[in-house]
Design a protein around this motif. Sequence first.
Motif, PDB file in Angstrom:
ATOM      1  N   PRO A 366      26.907  35.185  28.379  1.00  0.00           N
ATOM      2  CA  PRO A 366      25.565  35.482  27.852  1.00  0.00           C
ATOM      3  C   PRO A 366      24.439  34.983  28.750  1.00  0.00           C
ATOM      4  CG  PRO A 366      26.624  33.731  26.587  1.00  0.00           C
ATOM      5  CD  PRO A 366      27.668  34.276  27.499  1.00  0.00           C
ATOM      6  N   THR A 367      24.720  34.027  29.652  1.00  0.00           N
ATOM      7  CA  THR A 367      23.668  33.568  30.562  1.00  0.00           C
ATOM      8  C   THR A 367      23.435  34.564  31.688  1.00  0.00           C
ATOM      9  OG1 THR A 367      25.194  32.349  32.012  1.00  0.00           O
ATOM     10  CG2 THR A 367      24.331  31.189  30.069  1.00  0.00           C
ATOM     11  N   ARG A 368      24.394  35.466  31.885  1.00  0.00           N
ATOM     12  CA  ARG A 368      24.261  36.537  32.891  1.00  0.00           C
ATOM     13  C   ARG A 368      24.721  37.844  32.243  1.00  0.00           C
ATOM     14  NH1 ARG A 368      27.720  33.794  37.663  1.00  0.00           N
ATOM     15  NH2 ARG A 368      28.877  33.063  35.826  1.00  0.00           N
ATOM     16  N   PRO A 369      23.908  38.411  31.361  1.00  0.00           N
ATOM     17  CA  PRO A 369      24.358  39.553  30.554  1.00  0.00           C
ATOM     18  C   PRO A 369      24.569  40.843  31.335  1.00  0.00           C
ATOM     19  CG  PRO A 369      22.029  39.103  30.170  1.00  0.00           C
ATOM     20  CD  PRO A 369      22.543  37.973  30.995  1.00  0.00           C
ATOM     21  N   ASP A 370      23.957  40.978  32.512  1.00  0.00           N
ATOM     22  CA  ASP A 370      24.131  42.192  33.315  1.00  0.00           C
ATOM     23  C   ASP A 370      25.245  41.948  34.323  1.00  0.00           C
ATOM     24  OD1 ASP A 370      24.005  44.347  35.068  1.00  0.00           O
ATOM     25  OD2 ASP A 370      21.824  44.518  34.915  1.00  0.00           O
ATOM     26  N   PRO A 708      21.219  45.158  19.685  1.00  0.00           N
ATOM     27  CA  PRO A 708      20.318  44.041  19.349  1.00  0.00           C
ATOM     28  C   PRO A 708      20.980  42.671  19.325  1.00  0.00           C
ATOM     29  CG  PRO A 708      20.830  45.319  17.387  1.00  0.00           C
ATOM     30  CD  PRO A 708      21.387  46.082  18.549  1.00  0.00           C
ATOM     31  N   THR A 709      22.302  42.618  19.156  1.00  0.00           N
ATOM     32  CA  THR A 709      22.959  41.313  19.012  1.00  0.00           C
ATOM     33  C   THR A 709      24.119  41.083  19.973  1.00  0.00           C
ATOM     34  OG1 THR A 709      24.449  42.178  17.297  1.00  0.00           O
ATOM     35  CG2 THR A 709      22.359  41.214  16.566  1.00  0.00           C
ATOM     36  N   ASP A 710      24.536  42.095  20.738  1.00  0.00           N
ATOM     37  CA  ASP A 710      25.721  41.964  21.602  1.00  0.00           C
ATOM     38  C   ASP A 710      25.458  42.657  22.936  1.00  0.00           C
ATOM     39  OD1 ASP A 710      28.210  41.830  22.797  1.00  0.00           O
ATOM     40  OD2 ASP A 710      29.316  42.351  20.980  1.00  0.00           O
ATOM     41  N   PHE A 711      25.265  41.850  23.972  1.00  0.00           N
ATOM     42  CA  PHE A 711      24.956  42.410  25.291  1.00  0.00           C
ATOM     43  C   PHE A 711      26.125  43.205  25.876  1.00  0.00           C
ATOM     44  CE2 PHE A 711      26.886  38.301  26.087  1.00  0.00           C
ATOM     45  CZ  PHE A 711      27.715  38.521  27.186  1.00  0.00           C
ATOM     46  N   ARG A 712      27.306  43.073  25.291  1.00  0.00           N
ATOM     47  CA  ARG A 712      28.480  43.796  25.810  1.00  0.00           C
ATOM     48  C   ARG A 712      28.608  45.188  25.208  1.00  0.00           C
ATOM     49  NH1 ARG A 712      32.454  39.338  23.670  1.00  0.00           N
ATOM     50  NH2 ARG A 712      31.094  39.889  21.909  1.00  0.00           N
ATOM     51  N   ARG A 713      27.675  45.543  24.321  1.00  0.00           N
ATOM     52  CA  ARG A 713      27.761  46.828  23.640  1.00  0.00           C
ATOM     53  C   ARG A 713      26.462  47.613  23.825  1.00  0.00           C
ATOM     54  NH1 ARG A 713      32.261  46.861  20.501  1.00  0.00           N
ATOM     55  NH2 ARG A 713      31.596  48.744  19.396  1.00  0.00           N
ATOM     56  N   SER A 714      26.558  48.920  23.613  1.00  0.00           N
ATOM     57  CA  SER A 714      25.405  49.806  23.681  1.00  0.00           C
ATOM     58  C   SER A 714      25.334  50.648  22.414  1.00  0.00           C
ATOM     59  CB  SER A 714      25.507  50.733  24.892  1.00  0.00           C
ATOM     60  OG  SER A 714      25.376  50.025  26.095  1.00  0.00           O
ATOM     61  N   LEU A 715      24.147  51.149  22.139  1.00  0.00           N
ATOM     62  CA  LEU A 715      23.942  52.019  20.991  1.00  0.00           C
ATOM     63  C   LEU A 715      23.512  53.404  21.460  1.00  0.00           C
ATOM     64  CD1 LEU A 715      21.931  49.661  18.595  1.00  0.00           C
ATOM     65  CD2 LEU A 715      24.407  50.041  18.674  1.00  0.00           C
ATOM     66  N   LEU A 716      24.025  54.424  20.768  1.00  0.00           N
ATOM     67  CA  LEU A 716      23.594  55.798  20.999  1.00  0.00           C
ATOM     68  C   LEU A 716      22.984  56.328  19.716  1.00  0.00           C
ATOM     69  CD1 LEU A 716      26.649  57.325  22.928  1.00  0.00           C
ATOM     70  CD2 LEU A 716      24.419  56.779  23.875  1.00  0.00           C
TER      71      LEU A 716
END
Length: 746
Positions: A366-370, A708-716
Motif C-alpha cells: 500500500p505504500t507503493r500502490p502503482d 475506493p478501498t483496494d488499490f489492487r482492484r478497479s471498477l467498471l
Amino acid sequence: MALIDDVKAVCDRLAPLGWRNALLAITSGQLDIQKPNSAALKTELTKTLTAIDRTAVGFTDFSLNGSKAITAGSPANSLLYHALASPNVSNGISGFATLKEIEIVENFVFGIQPPTLASLKTRAGLTSAQRLSVVLFAYEYRPARDTCTRRQADMVFSRTGVARVGTRPAVYDAPNRGFQSQVANDPFAFQVCPARYGAFIAVQKKGIAASIMRAQTGDDLLDVWIPIHKLFNGSECISGLTLQVDYSTFHYNDKIRRTRAVTLGLPAVPTTAPFQFSTGIAQLSTDPSLGAGIVMPVPHPRLVEQASVNGQLLTFIVPNGPKAFAALEPGASQSADGSEIRSAPAYVHARTEVRNGVTIDLNNDPTRPDVNDTVSTGNYKALHHVDFTGDGQIDVSIPALAGKPELAAGTVPCYSLVAAPDFFPSAGQRELFESVPRAFWGVAPFPLCDTRLPANLQMPGNKFTPGDKTMTAIVALFGPAPSGTVIPQSFDATRHSCLPDDCAGVFAPGWDVSTDRKTIAGVKVQHLAAYGLGSPFPEDSKLCAALSTFWPAVAPDASRSMSPNSGNDTLRATVAPLTDEEIGQIGALPWDGVVGPKVSTFGGTEFLDCEKFLHVDYVKNALEGRFTPRLTAQVSSGEYKLRMQAMAKSYSAVGGDRNLRFVVSFRKLSAGDVELQRAQLDTSTVFNGEVYRIDMILGGSATQQAHPTDFRRSLLPIQDRQVFLANPKTNKAFSKRANQTVWSLV
C-alpha cells in the motif's frame, strides 16, 4: 524369448477382458486371439481376414487395406495393433493394454518379417552411393482425423516432441491410450505428461515426396526425414543382427543465466544451477509398464520455485526504465514473418523485492500502490524464480549398426521440448486453427507444426544443423498413400499429445517455444529455443491469457477475469470465453487462482469490481499452488469452437469495436433454463443445440475507475448492459438490454 511369445502373453491377459469377443465379433468369428501356443497364435494373426466390420465404433477408420491382425511393417494395416492402440476402441472392453503391451505388438508388426538393411535401402529407392540413417522421432498412433492424410487411423511422426511439466508423476490412462494432466483427488495438482520417442531407419527426401501434415509453401524443396522401419532390441528387428537400442537424453534450462548475461549485461555469470541447469527437467522413464523411449518430466512440488544459491535468495537489480507489464522486459527484434527473436527471456518476474533477506510482494504494497511505477523506477533487488521447463535432444546408440555400409555414420537426434502445462489438453491447436475463422481471433493460433526452423543451435553439445528446417513437421510412415477417397468417421482422442500440431507456434514468442538467432559463417540463422519464454513461465503466461487468448489451445482466455488495461487495447476483447465456473465467479476452481469480477455497489451505483491486471501475479499463484486444470481440461475442441462462435455472434449483434466490450458473465444453458424458455416464447423461435448466455457491458480501459478501498482492484461502470442467448448452430441469438423484459431475435 521370441516376440510372438511376448505377444501371446499380451493376448492371454487381454482375451478374457473382452478383447477375444470383440475381435471375434468384428471379424465374423475369424480372429481368435486365444490360442494354445505361440505357433498357433502366429498363424492366426497372419492369416487373411475376409470380413472386418468397419461400421463398428472404433473401427470406422481402420485402414481399407488392412486384412490381417498383423501386417508386416504396417501398424495401420494391422487389426490387432489398431484395436489395442486406438483410443476409440472400447466397446465391450473391461481392461486395456499397457503402453508396454502396445509396444510389444508394435515391435511384432515391424519384426514379424525382419528386413535386411539392403532391402530397406532398396525399398527407399536409394542408389548404391546413397545411405539410410538412424533417426529419432516422437510419434503417436492416432484416429484418422488427426493423421497426415485423414483417410485412416495411422502413425504420425515428428522430429520434435513435447512433454509437459507438473507436480505429480505421470499416470497412463489406458482407455484413452495416453496421459492426462489431471489428478483425480487433487484439482490443484498436475501430472507430468511425457513424450514417446523411437529410433527408426529413415530416408531423407524432398518434401514433394513426403506425406506432410499441413504442408507449407516451400516444403517441396526442403529435406524431410521419413521413417521406414522401427528399431528395437533383439534379433527380430533387422535380419542377421542383434540390436541393443540405448536411448539418451539431454535437456537444459538457460533462463536465469541469459537474463543476467544478456539482458542485464552482468559479467561472469555461472553456468551452474540455478543459472543454467540440466538436471531435474526430464529423464528416460524406468517404468516397465511404459516401455522404451519415454521421456518423462521430473515432477516437482510446485510449478515454480524461488531461486537460491547456497541457501541465499538469488536476486537482480531491476534497471530503471519504463515498463508496460510491471516486469523486466528486454524487448525483441523481429523476423520477416513477424515472430519475435529473443536471446533471453521475454518477460522476467520483478514484483518480488528482497530486502535484508525478506521478500516483499510489490503487488500488495500500500505504500507503493502503482506496481508498474515501482518496477519502472527500479533500483531494487528482485527475486529470480526457477521453472522446470527446457529444451534438449533425444539420441540413441545402437552398436550393432555402427559401420554398416547401408547407413550413414552417426545418428540424427530428435528435438525435445519440456513445456508448460496444457490447460486445454482436449482442444488441439491445429484443430482450432483449421476450424475457426481467423477473423474471430486476436492473433491467429498457428500450430508449431507449421514452423520451418532448425532446432536450438546454441544448446550445449548441439548436434542439430542450420539447414534442418523441418524439425517440427509431422509426417507419415514411408509407404504408399492409403486407399479410399472418403474421410472416415473418427473421434477425437482426449489425451495429452506429444506432437507439435498440439502446440503453440512462435509468434510473440509463444507458450511452448521461442526463437533466437545464431551467426554461422557470417549469416544469422533463426532457430527454435525455449530460453526465450518467460522466466518463470507463468510470467509470460498471464500476458498470453489476457491478450485475447494469444495461444488458444494452451492459454485460456483470461481477458474477462481482470481489469481491461492489459497493455494492448487492440487485443482486449474476450474471444474464447471461459465460463463463470472456470474463472471462479461460481464455485471455487478458477483455473489461474484469480476469482473473476463481481458486481459491487458504491455510492448507490453498481460497478463491475475486478482485480487489476498489473497486480495479478501468476508466479505467486503458481508458488501457492492455485492453478487447476480440473474444469478447462474438460473442454473439447468442439466446445471451444462453439464458445467462440457464440461470442462472435454477440459482438456482431451489439456492433462497434469488440475491444470496448467487457463480458460480465458467460455460461452454458440447459434446455430447461427459465430465461431461454421465456426468450423462445417471446420470439416464437426454438433453438436446437447448445445455447450460451453472454452478459456484457460497455467497458474498456478508458472507462475504468479506481477502487475506493483496494488499490489492487478497479471498477467498471455498468453501462449499456446487454444479454445474449447465442445459438452457434443457427448463428442466431436472443437479445435484450438489462432494463428490458422482452427478448428479440437477432
